[in-house]
Design a protein around this motif. Structure first.
Motif, PDB file in Angstrom:
ATOM      1  N   TYR A  29       0.780  -1.417   0.179  1.00 15.57           N
ATOM      2  CA  TYR A  29      -0.075  -0.069   0.100  1.00 15.57           C
ATOM      3  C   TYR A  29       0.909   1.306  -0.060  1.00 15.57           C
ATOM      4  CZ  TYR A  29      -3.833  -3.134   1.053  1.00 15.57           C
ATOM      5  OH  TYR A  29      -4.694  -4.183   0.975  1.00 15.57           O
ATOM      6  N   ASN A  30       2.162   1.046   0.193  1.00 18.67           N
ATOM      7  CA  ASN A  30       3.071   2.157  -0.215  1.00 18.67           C
ATOM      8  C   ASN A  30       2.940   3.309   1.108  1.00 18.67           C
ATOM      9  OD1 ASN A  30       4.157   1.332  -2.757  1.00 18.67           O
ATOM     10  ND2 ASN A  30       2.259   2.075  -3.603  1.00 18.67           N
ATOM     11  N   ILE A  31       2.809   2.674   2.303  1.00 15.88           N
ATOM     12  CA  ILE A  31       2.933   3.349   3.408  1.00 15.88           C
ATOM     13  C   ILE A  31       4.214   3.662   3.829  1.00 15.88           C
ATOM     14  CG2 ILE A  31       2.153   3.636   5.759  1.00 15.88           C
ATOM     15  CD1 ILE A  31      -0.223   4.061   4.014  1.00 15.88           C
ATOM     16  N   SER A  32       4.727   4.812   3.975  1.00 13.20           N
ATOM     17  CA  SER A  32       6.214   4.904   4.342  1.00 13.20           C
ATOM     18  C   SER A  32       6.675   4.402   5.646  1.00 13.20           C
ATOM     19  CB  SER A  32       6.491   6.526   4.133  1.00 13.20           C
ATOM     20  OG  SER A  32       6.122   6.933   5.521  1.00 13.20           O
ATOM     21  N   SER A  33       7.682   3.747   5.590  1.00 17.03           N
ATOM     22  CA  SER A  33       8.207   2.959   7.033  1.00 17.03           C
ATOM     23  C   SER A  33       8.496   4.254   7.898  1.00 17.03           C
ATOM     24  CB  SER A  33       9.480   2.488   6.808  1.00 17.03           C
ATOM     25  OG  SER A  33      10.436   3.302   6.076  1.00 17.03           O
ATOM     26  N   ALA A  34       8.634   5.494   7.425  1.00 11.87           N
ATOM     27  CA  ALA A  34       8.656   6.483   8.530  1.00 11.87           C
ATOM     28  C   ALA A  34       7.434   6.742   9.080  1.00 11.87           C
ATOM     29  CB  ALA A  34       9.446   7.972   7.503  1.00 11.87           C
ATOM     30  N   THR A  35       6.320   6.702   8.517  1.00 10.75           N
ATOM     31  CA  THR A  35       4.870   6.914   9.053  1.00 10.75           C
ATOM     32  C   THR A  35       4.768   5.846  10.168  1.00 10.75           C
ATOM     33  OG1 THR A  35       3.893   7.860   7.136  1.00 10.75           O
ATOM     34  CG2 THR A  35       2.499   6.890   8.641  1.00 10.75           C
ATOM     35  N   ARG A  38       6.782   6.642  13.144  1.00 11.40           N
ATOM     36  CA  ARG A  38       6.242   7.762  13.780  1.00 11.40           C
ATOM     37  C   ARG A  38       5.132   7.069  14.964  1.00 11.40           C
ATOM     38  NH1 ARG A  38       7.268  12.542  12.935  1.00 11.40           N
ATOM     39  NH2 ARG A  38       5.271  13.544  13.693  1.00 11.40           N
ATOM     40  N   MET A  39       4.339   6.214  14.309  1.00  5.87           N
ATOM     41  CA  MET A  39       3.145   5.768  15.010  1.00  5.87           C
ATOM     42  C   MET A  39       3.677   5.070  16.308  1.00  5.87           C
ATOM     43  SD  MET A  39       0.672   5.068  12.157  1.00  5.87           S
ATOM     44  CE  MET A  39      -1.006   4.833  12.980  1.00  5.87           C
ATOM     45  N   LYS A  40       4.752   4.137  16.011  1.00  6.71           N
ATOM     46  CA  LYS A  40       5.334   3.371  17.013  1.00  6.71           C
ATOM     47  C   LYS A  40       5.882   4.158  18.157  1.00  6.71           C
ATOM     48  CE  LYS A  40       6.715  -0.832  14.111  1.00  6.71           C
ATOM     49  NZ  LYS A  40       7.733  -1.617  13.869  1.00  6.71           N
ATOM     50  N   LYS A  41       6.380   5.286  17.773  1.00  3.22           N
ATOM     51  CA  LYS A  41       6.854   6.426  18.818  1.00  3.22           C
ATOM     52  C   LYS A  41       5.819   6.963  19.458  1.00  3.22           C
ATOM     53  CE  LYS A  41      11.559   6.092  16.827  1.00  3.22           C
ATOM     54  NZ  LYS A  41      12.473   6.768  16.132  1.00  3.22           N
ATOM     55  N   GLY A  42       4.567   6.988  18.887  1.00  3.15           N
ATOM     56  CA  GLY A  42       3.754   7.841  19.527  1.00  3.15           C
ATOM     57  C   GLY A  42       3.451   9.189  18.965  1.00  3.15           C
ATOM     58  N   ASN A  43       4.457   9.465  18.030  1.00  2.00           N
ATOM     59  CA  ASN A  43       4.371  10.631  17.240  1.00  2.00           C
ATOM     60  C   ASN A  43       3.260  10.879  16.294  1.00  2.00           C
ATOM     61  OD1 ASN A  43       6.748  11.382  18.701  1.00  2.00           O
ATOM     62  ND2 ASN A  43       8.002  10.381  17.103  1.00  2.00           N
ATOM     63  N   GLY A  44       2.752  12.247  16.147  1.00  2.00           N
ATOM     64  CA  GLY A  44       1.748  12.576  15.274  1.00  2.00           C
ATOM     65  C   GLY A  44       1.829  12.074  13.675  1.00  2.00           C
ATOM     66  N   ILE A  45       0.771  11.875  13.072  1.00  2.00           N
ATOM     67  CA  ILE A  45       0.565  11.588  11.607  1.00  2.00           C
ATOM     68  C   ILE A  45      -0.439  12.591  10.978  1.00  2.00           C
ATOM     69  CG2 ILE A  45       1.509   9.390  11.716  1.00  2.00           C
ATOM     70  CD1 ILE A  45      -1.392   8.364  11.373  1.00  2.00           C
TER      71      ILE A  45
END
Length: 73
Positions: A29-35, A38-45
């Motif tokens: 689905y071409n979701i970036s690994s950075a996204t 970010r979610m694993k670290k609890g940061n905003g998307i």
């Protein structure tokens, strides 16, 4: 003070229920690994990413994020 937190706990539960891995999200689905990172670290998307996840996983926003409010002690 109050610490406000958006949690991605529902997202990880939804992935598990749908039997979809982060590998699949990234490669199919071409979701970036950075996204994902970010979610694993609890940061905003972005809300666009939340929209993408709802579309991919055929789910509601509540299946991706939840709002929690914590009181600092």
């Amino acid at each position: 003070g109050v610490k406000i937190l958006i949690s991605y706990k529902p997202f990880w539960e939804t992935l598990k229920k749908r039997n979809i891995t982060t590998y699949t999200l990234i490669n199919k689905y071409n979701i970036s690994s950075a996204t994902i990172d970010r979610m694993k670290k609890g940061n905003g998307i972005s809300t666009m990413k939340i929209n993408d996840f709802c579309e991919i996983l055929d789910c509601k926003v509540e299946d991706i994020i939840e709002y929690k409010k914590y009181l600092k002690i």
